[in-house]
Each structure stands twice: as C-alpha cells, then as structure tokens.
Design a protein around this motif. Structure first.
Motif, PDB file in Angstrom:
ATOM      1  N   TRP A   3      54.392  47.263  40.704  1.00 22.96           N
ATOM      2  CA  TRP A   3      53.593  46.039  40.554  1.00 22.96           C
ATOM      3  C   TRP A   3      54.456  44.814  40.787  1.00 22.96           C
ATOM      4  CZ3 TRP A   3      54.851  42.086  37.364  1.00 22.96           C
ATOM      5  CH2 TRP A   3      55.785  42.346  36.351  1.00 22.96           C
ATOM      6  N   LEU A   4      55.738  44.916  40.434  1.00 29.10           N
ATOM      7  CA  LEU A   4      56.651  43.790  40.614  1.00 29.10           C
ATOM      8  C   LEU A   4      56.824  43.476  42.096  1.00 29.10           C
ATOM      9  CD1 LEU A   4      58.527  41.824  39.093  1.00 29.10           C
ATOM     10  CD2 LEU A   4      60.338  43.535  39.316  1.00 29.10           C
ATOM     11  N   GLU A   5      56.988  44.519  42.909  1.00 33.15           N
ATOM     12  CA  GLU A   5      57.142  44.311  44.346  1.00 33.15           C
ATOM     13  C   GLU A   5      55.852  43.754  44.951  1.00 33.15           C
ATOM     14  OE1 GLU A   5      58.667  46.644  48.378  1.00 33.15           O
ATOM     15  OE2 GLU A   5      58.195  47.785  46.559  1.00 33.15           O
ATOM     16  N   ILE A   6      54.715  44.282  44.521  1.00 34.81           N
ATOM     17  CA  ILE A   6      53.431  43.798  45.035  1.00 34.81           C
ATOM     18  C   ILE A   6      53.239  42.319  44.713  1.00 34.81           C
ATOM     19  CG2 ILE A   6      50.928  44.008  44.795  1.00 34.81           C
ATOM     20  CD1 ILE A   6      51.384  47.016  44.268  1.00 34.81           C
ATOM     21  N   ALA A   7      53.534  41.943  43.458  1.00 39.25           N
ATOM     22  CA  ALA A   7      53.391  40.540  43.055  1.00 39.25           C
ATOM     23  C   ALA A   7      54.357  39.645  43.830  1.00 39.25           C
ATOM     24  CB  ALA A   7      53.637  40.405  41.554  1.00 39.25           C
ATOM     25  N   GLY A   8      55.597  40.134  44.029  1.00 40.68           N
ATOM     26  CA  GLY A   8      56.577  39.360  44.777  1.00 40.68           C
ATOM     27  C   GLY A   8      56.162  39.146  46.218  1.00 40.68           C
ATOM     28  N   VAL A   9      55.625  40.192  46.838  1.00 34.86           N
ATOM     29  CA  VAL A   9      55.176  40.091  48.230  1.00 34.86           C
ATOM     30  C   VAL A   9      54.050  39.072  48.364  1.00 34.86           C
ATOM     31  CG1 VAL A   9      53.926  41.331  50.038  1.00 34.86           C
ATOM     32  CG2 VAL A   9      55.922  42.375  48.962  1.00 34.86           C
ATOM     33  N   ALA A  10      53.044  39.193  47.509  1.00 37.47           N
ATOM     34  CA  ALA A  10      51.888  38.291  47.606  1.00 37.47           C
ATOM     35  C   ALA A  10      52.291  36.841  47.369  1.00 37.47           C
ATOM     36  CB  ALA A  10      50.824  38.726  46.594  1.00 37.47           C
ATOM     37  N   THR A  11      53.119  36.616  46.363  1.00 35.87           N
ATOM     38  CA  THR A  11      53.531  35.245  46.035  1.00 35.87           C
ATOM     39  C   THR A  11      54.403  34.652  47.134  1.00 35.87           C
ATOM     40  OG1 THR A  11      53.508  35.836  43.682  1.00 35.87           O
ATOM     41  CG2 THR A  11      54.630  33.802  44.293  1.00 35.87           C
ATOM     42  N   THR A  12      55.320  35.451  47.666  1.00 33.23           N
ATOM     43  CA  THR A  12      56.204  34.964  48.721  1.00 33.23           C
ATOM     44  C   THR A  12      55.432  34.632  49.987  1.00 33.23           C
ATOM     45  OG1 THR A  12      58.051  36.269  47.864  1.00 33.23           O
ATOM     46  CG2 THR A  12      58.215  35.523  50.137  1.00 33.23           C
ATOM     47  N   PHE A  13      54.504  35.492  50.357  1.00 33.64           N
ATOM     48  CA  PHE A  13      53.705  35.242  51.554  1.00 33.64           C
ATOM     49  C   PHE A  13      52.955  33.923  51.435  1.00 33.64           C
ATOM     50  CE2 PHE A  13      50.111  35.511  54.404  1.00 33.64           C
ATOM     51  CZ  PHE A  13      50.635  36.112  55.543  1.00 33.64           C
ATOM     52  N   LEU A  14      52.323  33.710  50.291  1.00 33.91           N
ATOM     53  CA  LEU A  14      51.581  32.472  50.079  1.00 33.91           C
ATOM     54  C   LEU A  14      52.506  31.260  50.109  1.00 33.91           C
ATOM     55  CD1 LEU A  14      48.989  30.947  49.427  1.00 33.91           C
ATOM     56  CD2 LEU A  14      49.362  31.485  47.001  1.00 33.91           C
ATOM     57  N   ALA A  15      53.678  31.392  49.490  1.00 34.68           N
ATOM     58  CA  ALA A  15      54.626  30.276  49.446  1.00 34.68           C
ATOM     59  C   ALA A  15      55.093  29.895  50.850  1.00 34.68           C
ATOM     60  CB  ALA A  15      55.830  30.650  48.576  1.00 34.68           C
ATOM     61  N   ILE A  16      55.390  30.887  51.683  1.00 37.69           N
ATOM     62  CA  ILE A  16      55.871  30.590  53.032  1.00 37.69           C
ATOM     63  C   ILE A  16      54.757  30.012  53.899  1.00 37.69           C
ATOM     64  CG2 ILE A  16      56.816  31.631  55.140  1.00 37.69           C
ATOM     65  CD1 ILE A  16      58.283  33.589  53.336  1.00 37.69           C
ATOM     66  N   TRP A  17      53.551  30.506  53.718  1.00 43.27           N
ATOM     67  CA  TRP A  17      52.416  29.958  54.463  1.00 43.27           C
ATOM     68  C   TRP A  17      52.226  28.479  54.122  1.00 43.27           C
ATOM     69  CZ3 TRP A  17      49.709  30.614  58.589  1.00 43.27           C
ATOM     70  CH2 TRP A  17      48.476  29.981  58.745  1.00 43.27           C
ATOM     71  N   LEU A  18      52.330  28.152  52.855  1.00 45.37           N
ATOM     72  CA  LEU A  18      52.190  26.758  52.445  1.00 45.37           C
ATOM     73  C   LEU A  18      53.355  25.909  52.955  1.00 45.37           C
ATOM     74  CD1 LEU A  18      50.983  27.325  48.765  1.00 45.37           C
ATOM     75  CD2 LEU A  18      49.631  26.330  50.625  1.00 45.37           C
TER      76      LEU A  18
END
Length: 201
Positions: A3-18
């Motif tokens: 779950w930690l990796e999944i949360a990290g992936v989703a948050t990072t993707f959103l951060a880079i898109w922004l």
C-alpha cells in the motif's frame, strides 16, 4: 507491491503532473510523496534515495518560496532562463556528488546499489534545484535520470515504482514542451535583483 508503494506512486504522479502545469499545488503533494518514499526506500535499503527524499523536502520548501516570488501579475508561474555557465557548474557538482555519495554508501552502509543509487541521487538534486529555480532544462535532466531509475527499480523488484518512473519520463517530456512553449510573458528572468546579473540564473 505494498500500500505504501501504491500511495507513493499515485501521489508522485499527481505532484509531477501539477509541476508540469506550473501549479503551486504541486508543492504540498511533492512533500507528501517524499514522506511516503522515504519509508519505502528505507524498507528496501536504498539509503541514498531515502536520504534524497529528506533533501527533496528541503528543496521543495525552497521551490515553493521561489515559485511564489516568480509569478507574474496574473499569478502564472514564470519560466526562467538557465545560462550555460550555470548549467556546467551544476552538472559538475552533480558528478562530484555522485562520486562522494557512491563512495560513502559503498564503504559505510549495506546499500544494495551504492554507485548507481548515488549517481542518480546526486543528479536528481541538480534537477530538483533547476525545477525550483523554474528552469525548463530540469525536465531534460529528469528524463535521463528517470530512464536509469526505471532499470534500478525493476531490478529491485519495485515494479509499480518502475512503472511510475517510466510514466515520469513521459511527464518530463510533456513538462519540457509545456515550459519551453510558455508564452513570451512567461519566459523571462526572475523578478528580483538576481535577474540583473550578467549571466542570469
């Protein structure tokens, strides 16, 4: 996959898109992503990348301030030029940092991939600094770094994170195109006394 990796992936993707869209909201999401990946890299013994997340957190706070100061009258974050001399110095510092980090982690820790991890860590810091300073070239450096990260994470069995970094290569290309194609009102030196320096920054 956790779950930690999944949360990290989703948050990072959103951060880079922004970040690619030059939205100030990218900074709090970047901070959260750092915290998640700090714990993940600790668990898999990628200590240089774990330390990188702490350094990123400091860089994020710096970038947050720089972006807030670097907006035009409409609130749009401006893109700033990167002088060749400054680029050369930063890349030389990245190379020196790669040697220092690789040597230290190979000698004093049980790091899994000390030299590769150290090199990517050092040049990630350069890319982070360029991004904080609003230089479009940060995306070019991120493209190179992220391609190498894909191989490292796949080797370590972090398949979802490897997939994230593959997507980040695409985002870096998009980010570069968006920043380089910013309209003329955006592409200008920083609105403070440093913009008057001979080479810019």
């Amino acid at each position: 996959m956790s779950w930690l990796e999944i949360a990290g992936v989703a948050t990072t993707f959103l951060a880079i898109w922004l970040t690619a869209k030059r939205r100030m909201l990218c900074w709090p999401f970047n901070l959260l992503a750092c915290a998640l990946y700090f714990k993940l890299f600790l668990d898999v013994r990628l200590y240089a990348d774990m330390t990188l997340q702490a350094l990123f957190a400091a860089g994020i706070l710096y970038g947050w301030i720089e972006w807030a100061r670097g907006r035009d009258e409409t609130g749009e974050v401006m893109v700033a030029p990167l002088a060749g001399q400054h680029a050369a110095v930063a890349l030389a510092a990245g190379a020196a940092g790669a040697v220092a980090i690789g040597w230290f982690t190979s000698r004093y820790t049980d790091a899994a991939l000390p030299w590769i991890d150290g090199t990517l860590t050092s040049f990630s810091l350069v890319a982070q600094y360029w991004g904080a300073r609003r230089h479009a070239a940060n995306w070019l450096l991120w493209t190179v770094v992220d391609v190498a990260y894909v191989s490292m994470f796949v080797f370590k069995g972090l398949m979802l994170t490897g997939g994230l970094y593959a997507a980040m290569v695409v985002l870096a290309i998009i980010g570069y195109r968006r920043w380089i194609n910013a309209d003329g009102s955006d592409v200008q030196p920083m609105p403070d006394r440093r913009s008057a320096e001979a080479n810019g920054a």
